[in-house]
Design an enzyme around this catalytic site. Structure first.
Site, PDB file in Angstrom:
ATOM      1  N   SER A   1       0.994  -1.418   0.224  1.00  0.00           N
ATOM      2  CA  SER A   1       0.112   0.077  -0.259  1.00  0.00           C
ATOM      3  C   SER A   1       0.695   1.101   0.420  1.00  0.00           C
ATOM      4  O   SER A   1       1.713   1.074   0.147  1.00  0.00           O
ATOM      5  CB  SER A   1      -1.174   0.110   1.038  1.00  0.00           C
ATOM      6  OG  SER A   1      -0.155   0.043   2.379  1.00  0.00           O
ATOM      7  N   LYS A   2       0.038   2.370   0.094  1.00  0.00           N
ATOM      8  CA  LYS A   2       0.956   3.450   0.122  1.00  0.00           C
ATOM      9  C   LYS A   2       1.928   3.854   1.363  1.00  0.00           C
ATOM     10  O   LYS A   2       3.319   4.850   1.268  1.00  0.00           O
ATOM     11  CB  LYS A   2      -0.030   4.639   0.578  1.00  0.00           C
ATOM     12  CG  LYS A   2      -0.759   4.969  -1.063  1.00  0.00           C
ATOM     13  CD  LYS A   2      -1.270   6.388  -1.607  1.00  0.00           C
ATOM     14  CE  LYS A   2      -2.629   6.205  -2.253  1.00  0.00           C
ATOM     15  NZ  LYS A   2      -3.556   6.331  -1.497  1.00  0.00           N
ATOM     16  N   ARG A   3       1.859   2.992   1.632  1.00  0.00           N
ATOM     17  CA  ARG A   3       2.254   2.936   3.265  1.00  0.00           C
ATOM     18  C   ARG A   3       4.023   2.792   2.927  1.00  0.00           C
ATOM     19  O   ARG A   3       5.352   2.885   3.081  1.00  0.00           O
ATOM     20  CB  ARG A   3       2.444   2.609   4.353  1.00  0.00           C
ATOM     21  CG  ARG A   3       1.156   2.289   5.634  1.00  0.00           C
ATOM     22  CD  ARG A   3       0.715   2.132   6.132  1.00  0.00           C
ATOM     23  NE  ARG A   3       0.726   1.049   6.316  1.00  0.00           N
ATOM     24  CZ  ARG A   3       1.577  -0.219   6.693  1.00  0.00           C
ATOM     25  NH1 ARG A   3       1.896  -0.517   7.048  1.00  0.00           N
ATOM     26  NH2 ARG A   3       0.751  -1.520   6.141  1.00  0.00           N
TER      27      ARG A   3
END
Ligand code: GLU
Length: 482
Positions: A252-254
């Site tokens: 994910s973006k994390r």
């Protein structure tokens, strides 16, 4: 004849997960001499965005993933768009009702909300309570005649199990009681749900293999039940391994960039991204990583897929990028970096400017991690530099010592003008020794004076491309600062 599809919902920008699905389907079709179909699953009109459709085309175009059916880049014939096929879905939902495989449900939002609250309160599994499954023919006729709005729900068998064999994961079995209780197929506005449109389209588009992310596994028993209700043969399912970040969580973006636009603007070479993504959850040959698309198109095989989740390794992708940059010819690299200079005010795009760039390319090729690195690296060739005094003076060096370096530097530049790089290097070593300093402390002030930066292409090449006279002027100007 293998027929596979990529069926994104245009509700967001294309990301790595989507690219992986598109690419694997594409490669599977190519390796089997089959067809790769593109289908827009735009049934969710609330999250639909025109820009996401455009982004889909741009992405596939940029990556070089071509499709055979469903649309062309020139727009000669339209893609398969579900919103243009609503009549078909309606007809087939109705057919299931007529065959007693589905039923009208007249429950309104208020009632459904009440059930939801009750289920939460009593810690019961969520889902429809099948209230309308038991309506009599007369009750239904009455409600229809009164114009009551309705949805159409599939009758999930109340007992038994649903099995399918996944081409990668083997036999998968679900108890029917664990399948969502009587999911909606057709909404009250006549729009189909994902499940209905997906299954009807896969059937009529003669899709032989459904290759998609593993998060769709829970929907598959339901799809299999729908095929059975229609009396159709289901396709072969193949659920691709999940893509994780280094920490074992879903990517994910994390973890970093996930949208293709981000990779693109960061300066990834499309072929490098394609090659890296093709290796996610897939291994081809022991000890070999670099496979151009044309190779992958021949080599792809479900037998190469791993069941275990794939880990997305940004460092490894960066390595792929470097490999692809270095494998480019100077002309290819020039064409690839030009878009990254378009927004730079110092670069006017003239033929003169391009030929300067072309000269520096052999010197920067080894140093580029990303195509976007070029903007900072070549700036000194196109605009004046203004080095700060504190940057000019290396650590452990004095202003006087640095001045002495800059005073000796013209000898070095003249040697470069002479055309012999080795002789120039040798002279630099001699001059450093004469001044009693390390070679690095001799080169650094010159590099900063000439290029304005600590990080630049190799110094001798930089001076040669900039021009020795200009380099001498910059050395003089820097000396004056001290
Ligand atoms: N429209 C679905 C998606 O966005 C397609 C899933 C499938 O391949 O069946 O991923």
């Amino acid at each position: 004849m293998v027929r596979v599809r990529y069926a994104p919902s245009p509700t967001g920008m294309q990301h790595i997960g989507g690219v992986r699905t598109a690419l694997f389907n594409y490669l599977f079709a190519r390796s089997k001499g089959g067809k790769f179909i593109l289908r827009l699953e735009d049934t969710d009109r609330t999250r639909y965005g025109e820009e996401y459709v455009q982004n889909l085309y741009d992405t596939l175009d940029w990556l070089g993933i071509d499709w055979d059916e469903g649309g062309t880049k020139g727009g000669e014939f339209g893609p398969y768009v579900q919103s243009e096929r609503f009549e078909l879905y309606k007809e087939y939902a109705q057919k299931l009702v007529d065959d007693d495989k589905a039923y009208y449900c007249f429950c309104d939002e208020e009632r459904l909300e009440r059930i939801r609250l009750l289920q939460t309160k009593n810690k019961m599994p969520p889902g429809y309570d099948r209230n309308c499954r038991h309506l009599t023919k007369e009750e239904i006729a009455e409600k229809l005649a009164a114009g009551e709005p309705y949805v159409i729900r599939l009758k999930i068998p109340l007992e038994g199990v649903t099995k399918f064999t996944d081409a990668l994961l083997g036999d998968i079995e679900w108890k029917n009681e664990d399948v969502s209780p009587d999911p909606v197929l057709l909404k009250s506005d006549g729009f189909p749900t994902y499940h209905l449109a997906n299954v009807v389209d896969d059937h009529f588009m003669k899709i032989t293999h459904v290759m998609r992310a593993q998060e769709w596994i829970p929907s598959t028993p339901l799809h299999v039940l729908m095929y059975r209700a229609f009396g159709w043969e289901p396709p072969i399912f193949c659920h691709l391994p999940m893509v994780m970040g280094q920490d074992g969580q879903k990517l994910s973006k994390r973890h970093g960039a996930t949208s293709v636009n981000e990779f693109r603007s960061k300066g990834y070479v499309p072929a490098a991204l394609v090659n890296y993504v093709a290796m996610l959850g897939c291994s081809y040959e022991e000890g070999r990583d670099i496979f151009p698309l044309s190779d992958l198109e021949k080599k792809f095989d479900v037998a190469h897929l791993n069941k275990a989740p794939a880990v997305f390794d940004y460092k490894k992708l960066e390595w792929f990028n470097g490999q692809y940059i270095r494998a480019m010819s100077d002309d290819e690299l020039l064409a690839s970096i030009l878009p990254f200079l378009e927004g730079c005010d110092y670069f006017d795009g003239s033929d003169g400017a391009k030929s300067v760039l072309k000269e520096i390319i052999p010197h920067i090729k080894e140093r580029l991690h990303f195509l976007s690195d070029v903007a900072e690296m070549v700036k000194f060739l196109f605009c004046d530099v203004s080095p700060a005094v504190e940057d000019l003076i290396p650590k452990k060096q004095t202003a006087e010592g640095t001045k002495a370096v800059l005073q000796n530097a013209p000898l070095f530049v003249e040697k470069i003008r002479g055309g012999d790089d080795e002789a120039a290097e040798e002279l630099a070593r001699e001059l450093a020794e004469k001044l009693g300093i390390k070679l690095g402390d001799f080169m650094m002030p010159i590099r900063i004076a000439v290029t304005g930066s600590r990080i630049s292409p190799p110094l001798i090449g930089s001076i040669r491309v900039l021009g020795c006279d200009k380099a001498l002027e910059r050395l003089q100007a820097a000396e004056k600062l001290l």
